[in-house]
Design an enzyme around this catalytic site. Structure first.
Site, mmCIF file in Angstrom:
data_model
loop_
_atom_site.group_PDB
_atom_site.id
_atom_site.type_symbol
_atom_site.label_atom_id
_atom_site.label_comp_id
_atom_site.label_asym_id
_atom_site.label_seq_id
_atom_site.Cartn_x
_atom_site.Cartn_y
_atom_site.Cartn_z
ATOM 1 N N GLU A 126 2.043 -3.128 1.604
ATOM 2 C CA GLU A 126 1.082 -3.328 0.515
ATOM 3 C C GLU A 126 1.474 -4.570 -0.288
ATOM 4 O O GLU A 126 2.639 -4.858 -0.483
ATOM 5 C CB GLU A 126 1.065 -2.104 -0.398
ATOM 6 N N LYS A 155 -8.218 -0.112 -0.935
ATOM 7 C CA LYS A 155 -7.516 1.083 -1.399
ATOM 8 C C LYS A 155 -8.420 1.939 -2.283
ATOM 9 O O LYS A 155 -9.002 1.455 -3.252
ATOM 10 C CB LYS A 155 -6.271 0.659 -2.166
ATOM 11 N N CYS A 176 -0.616 2.977 0.472
ATOM 12 C CA CYS A 176 0.317 3.463 -0.541
ATOM 13 C C CYS A 176 -0.088 4.791 -1.186
ATOM 14 O O CYS A 176 0.055 5.839 -0.580
ATOM 15 C CB CYS A 176 0.531 2.373 -1.597
#
Length: 288
Positions: free
Chosen positions: A43, A115, A156
């Site tokens: 990330e 994300k 993440c």
């Protein structure tokens, strides 16, 4: 679906996109030289910048991002698939996307993913994070084909939302991903448990490149990039937080074998949830 060698690239990205892109390129070349056909970076490969104004000053749109350009070029030159775990991408409305990029071995863009889940938390050591103040959350999950293998994309904090990975597994994903910049505190407590759990409960490979160490903006990340097989065994790991690469052979058929042994994806059933309270009973339908 043929077996292939995968590499996780562990980085310590700073605040200079050009330097980070150069570090990324060097590690990708090392991984390709060691036989990797698929390389995943963590990330925020392009820059880890906590200050919002500084980030907005250096962030570029997709066409101008140095890491995206390097990944496309390296994939075509080296003949490998490259998965940029994520990098910050400027959006027209002034917000920023935390966006992953997946390129095939010709350098063609296979898929992007923004994300979905924002890391808005207050930790007990005084750390406080509000990703939603800077980043625009994504609204779609992605499963993309790569050389005949269905890949699920995540980033993440998504790792803490099992229904995202379950949806990808039900859609056929044999490989799941969770490139990350886990904080040292949360990584030490939960990283290995969560990565192994997502692999086990979905009978899928889980590939998770990570940031590691103390960064220029002051944060500390956990490192320990991992590749976990569908039975929950750690097939490869960077043992600490230093930059480097770890490699493992990925056999997509191992996913089908794990799902045949424990067919929980098939055995799941919808159910009613009764909410018992002093003032009466309410119920709702729950999808498995």
């Amino acid at each position: 679906m043929n077996a292939f060698k995968a590499a996780v690239v562990q980085m310590r990205s700073g605040m200079d996109p050009a330097r980070n892109a150069a570090d990324f390129e060097a590690l990708v070349r090392e991984a390709a030289g060691r036989g990797a056909a698929y390389v995943q970076s963590p990330e925020m490969t392009g820059a880890l910048v906590r200050d919002r104004q500084t980030l907005r000053r250096i962030v570029k749109d997709e066409a101008g991002d140095l890491v995206v350009d390097a990944a496309r070029r390296l994939a075509a030159e080296l003949g490998i698939a490259i998965h940029v775990g994520s990098t910050a991408i400027a959006l027209p409305d002034g917000k920023v996307a935390n966006r992953a990029f997946l390129f095939d071995r010709t350098g063609a863009l296979v898929a992007t993913y923004d994300k979905i889940h924002m890391f808005d938390v207050d930790l007990d050591n005084g750390e406080s994070w509000r990703e939603s103040a800077t980043y625009q959350p994504g609204a779609r999950a992605v499963v993309a084909p790569l050389a005949g293998v269905p890949f699920g994309l995540a980033i993440c904090y998504d790792l803490r939302f099992p229904h995202l990975f379950r949806a990808q597994a039900l859609a056929g994903a044999a490989v799941l991903s969770a490139p990350a910049a886990f904080t040292r505190q949360t990584g030490k407590a939960h990283w290995h448990v969560l990565t192994r759990a997502r692999a086990i409960e979905n009978g899928a490979w889980l590939i998770a490149a990570a940031q590691g160490g103390r960064h220029e903006d002051g944060r500390e990340t956990f490192g320990h990039s991992v590749i976990v097989d569908p039975w929950g065994t750690v097939a490869a790991e960077m043992p600490g937080d230093e930059p480097g690469i770890a490699l493992a052979e990925i056999d997509p058929h191992a996913s089908a074998a794990a799902r045949a042994k424990i067919p929980n994806l098939q055995n799941a059933r919808d159910f009613d949830l009764d909410m018992l309270a002093d003032d009466g009973l309410s119920a709702r339908r729950v999808a498995s």
